[in-house]
Design an enzyme around this catalytic site. Structure first.
Site, PDB file in Angstrom:
ATOM      1  N   HIS A  63      45.863  39.196  34.333  1.00  0.00           N
ATOM      2  CA  HIS A  63      44.672  40.039  34.175  1.00  0.00           C
ATOM      3  C   HIS A  63      44.960  41.438  34.693  1.00  0.00           C
ATOM      4  O   HIS A  63      45.754  41.635  35.609  1.00  0.00           O
ATOM      5  CB  HIS A  63      43.454  39.442  34.885  1.00  0.00           C
ATOM      6  CG  HIS A  63      43.692  39.068  36.320  1.00  0.00           C
ATOM      7  ND1 HIS A  63      44.348  37.931  36.688  1.00  0.00           N
ATOM      8  CD2 HIS A  63      43.345  39.683  37.482  1.00  0.00           C
ATOM      9  CE1 HIS A  63      44.406  37.849  38.005  1.00  0.00           C
ATOM     10  NE2 HIS A  63      43.804  38.915  38.513  1.00  0.00           N
ATOM     11  N   ASP A  75      34.152  42.043  37.133  1.00  0.00           N
ATOM     12  CA  ASP A  75      34.610  41.224  38.249  1.00  0.00           C
ATOM     13  C   ASP A  75      33.410  40.756  39.071  1.00  0.00           C
ATOM     14  O   ASP A  75      32.461  41.504  39.313  1.00  0.00           O
ATOM     15  CB  ASP A  75      35.572  42.047  39.129  1.00  0.00           C
ATOM     16  CG  ASP A  75      36.406  41.163  40.042  1.00  0.00           C
ATOM     17  OD1 ASP A  75      37.631  41.080  39.823  1.00  0.00           O
ATOM     18  OD2 ASP A  75      35.836  40.555  40.973  1.00  0.00           O
ATOM     19  N   HIS A 122      43.082  44.506  36.387  1.00  0.00           N
ATOM     20  CA  HIS A 122      41.888  45.051  37.033  1.00  0.00           C
ATOM     21  C   HIS A 122      41.742  46.500  36.578  1.00  0.00           C
ATOM     22  O   HIS A 122      42.726  47.257  36.571  1.00  0.00           O
ATOM     23  CB  HIS A 122      42.059  45.098  38.552  1.00  0.00           C
ATOM     24  CG  HIS A 122      42.169  43.777  39.239  1.00  0.00           C
ATOM     25  ND1 HIS A 122      41.100  43.179  39.865  1.00  0.00           N
ATOM     26  CD2 HIS A 122      43.230  42.951  39.436  1.00  0.00           C
ATOM     27  CE1 HIS A 122      41.498  42.033  40.427  1.00  0.00           C
ATOM     28  NE2 HIS A 122      42.784  41.883  40.186  1.00  0.00           N
ATOM     29  N   ASN A 126      48.026  42.285  40.030  1.00  0.00           N
ATOM     30  CA  ASN A 126      48.683  41.626  41.150  1.00  0.00           C
ATOM     31  C   ASN A 126      49.530  40.493  40.587  1.00  0.00           C
ATOM     32  O   ASN A 126      49.051  39.687  39.794  1.00  0.00           O
ATOM     33  CB  ASN A 126      47.637  41.077  42.124  1.00  0.00           C
ATOM     34  CG  ASN A 126      46.792  42.173  42.739  1.00  0.00           C
ATOM     35  OD1 ASN A 126      47.304  43.250  43.073  1.00  0.00           O
ATOM     36  ND2 ASN A 126      45.504  41.937  42.868  1.00  0.00           N
ATOM     37  N   GLY A 175      48.836  39.500  46.184  1.00  0.00           N
ATOM     38  CA  GLY A 175      47.386  39.347  46.170  1.00  0.00           C
ATOM     39  C   GLY A 175      46.825  38.635  44.961  1.00  0.00           C
ATOM     40  O   GLY A 175      45.609  38.609  44.765  1.00  0.00           O
ATOM     41  N   GLN A 176      47.706  38.057  44.128  1.00  0.00           N
ATOM     42  CA  GLN A 176      47.177  37.336  42.963  1.00  0.00           C
ATOM     43  C   GLN A 176      46.528  36.033  43.407  1.00  0.00           C
ATOM     44  O   GLN A 176      47.142  35.235  44.132  1.00  0.00           O
ATOM     45  CB  GLN A 176      48.303  37.035  41.953  1.00  0.00           C
ATOM     46  CG  GLN A 176      47.770  36.420  40.663  1.00  0.00           C
ATOM     47  CD  GLN A 176      48.848  36.212  39.595  1.00  0.00           C
ATOM     48  OE1 GLN A 176      50.038  36.431  39.842  1.00  0.00           O
ATOM     49  NE2 GLN A 176      48.421  35.801  38.411  1.00  0.00           N
TER      50      GLN A 176
HETATM   51  P1  5GP Z   1      43.531  38.605  41.664  1.00  0.00           P
HETATM   52  O1  5GP Z   1      43.174  38.354  43.108  1.00  0.00           O
HETATM   53  O2  5GP Z   1      44.159  37.365  41.048  1.00  0.00           O
HETATM   54  O3  5GP Z   1      44.313  39.843  41.412  1.00  0.00           O
HETATM   55  O4  5GP Z   1      42.173  38.862  40.947  1.00  0.00           O
HETATM   56  C1  5GP Z   1      41.266  37.854  40.631  1.00  0.00           C
HETATM   57  C2  5GP Z   1      39.918  38.509  40.452  1.00  0.00           C
HETATM   58  O5  5GP Z   1      39.087  37.618  39.744  1.00  0.00           O
HETATM   59  C3  5GP Z   1      39.215  38.846  41.763  1.00  0.00           C
HETATM   60  O6  5GP Z   1      38.922  40.240  41.801  1.00  0.00           O
HETATM   61  C4  5GP Z   1      37.958  37.987  41.723  1.00  0.00           C
HETATM   62  O7  5GP Z   1      36.840  38.643  42.273  1.00  0.00           O
HETATM   63  C5  5GP Z   1      37.787  37.717  40.243  1.00  0.00           C
HETATM   64  N1  5GP Z   1      37.161  36.447  39.940  1.00  0.00           N
HETATM   65  C6  5GP Z   1      37.502  35.225  40.440  1.00  0.00           C
HETATM   66  N2  5GP Z   1      36.721  34.272  39.926  1.00  0.00           N
HETATM   67  C7  5GP Z   1      35.863  34.899  39.075  1.00  0.00           C
HETATM   68  C8  5GP Z   1      34.810  34.433  38.220  1.00  0.00           C
HETATM   69  O8  5GP Z   1      34.491  33.249  38.140  1.00  0.00           O
HETATM   70  N3  5GP Z   1      34.147  35.391  37.508  1.00  0.00           N
HETATM   71  C9  5GP Z   1      34.475  36.714  37.557  1.00  0.00           C
HETATM   72  N4  5GP Z   1      33.754  37.554  36.807  1.00  0.00           N
HETATM   73  N5  5GP Z   1      35.466  37.178  38.338  1.00  0.00           N
HETATM   74  C10 5GP Z   1      36.144  36.286  39.084  1.00  0.00           C
END
Ligand code: 5GP
Ligand code: ZN
Length: 112
Positions: free
Chosen positions: A98, A30, A100, A85, A91-92
């Site tokens: 994906h 991440d 985490h 999420n 929080g998505q």
């Molecule tokens: P969500 O908020 O949808 O559960 O998680 C999205 C995750 O993707 C976040 O933890 C964010 O830091 C990560 N993320 C967003 N854009 C990028 C990217 O371009 N590269 C990487 N490695 N992680 C990303």
């Protein structure tokens, strides 16, 4: 999916730091880690969120969890948290399914 950032990451159109890859899924660190170890496992096929999963996806989701366990063993993690999420209120922020994987610090419960 044209504008999906995680499709672009899976296709290597956007650079990421890989953890694991096979024909069905990709794992990468991440960008904004929330624990000493924080990587994401994504199916290569675009699925917008967990809400879009059906019975036909059972093997793919099971495979993602097997990959998580394999990578965790390889990284020497004996305790970790898996978070998905689903939807904005949860929080998505990236609408490509994906998982985490967070490890290396004490976790609180319930999550915030
Ligand atoms: P969500 O908020 O949808 O559960 O998680 C999205 C995750 O993707 C976040 O933890 C964010 O830091 C990560 N993320 C967003 N854009 C990028 C990217 O371009 N590269 C990487 N490695 N992680 C990303
Ligand atoms: Zn996508």
């Amino acid at each position: 999916m044209g504008e999906c950032i995680f499709c672009k990451i899976a296709n290597k159109e956007i650079l990421s730091k890989p953890v694991y890859e096979d024909e069905r899924c990709y794992a990468f660190y991440d960008l904004d880690p929330q624990a000493p170890t924080h990587f994401l496992v994504i199916p290569k096929r675009h699925i917008a969120s967990a809400l879009d999963l059906g019975e036909d996806d059972a093997a793919l989701v099971g495979h993602c969890y097997a990959v998580i366990a394999k990578v965790a063993r390889e990284l020497g993690l004996d305790s970790y948290r898996v978070v998905t999420n689903c939807g904005e209120q949860a929080g998505q922020t990236v609408f490509h399914l994906h998982f985490h994987v967070l490890a290396g610090r004490d976790m609180t419960w319930p999550p915030g």
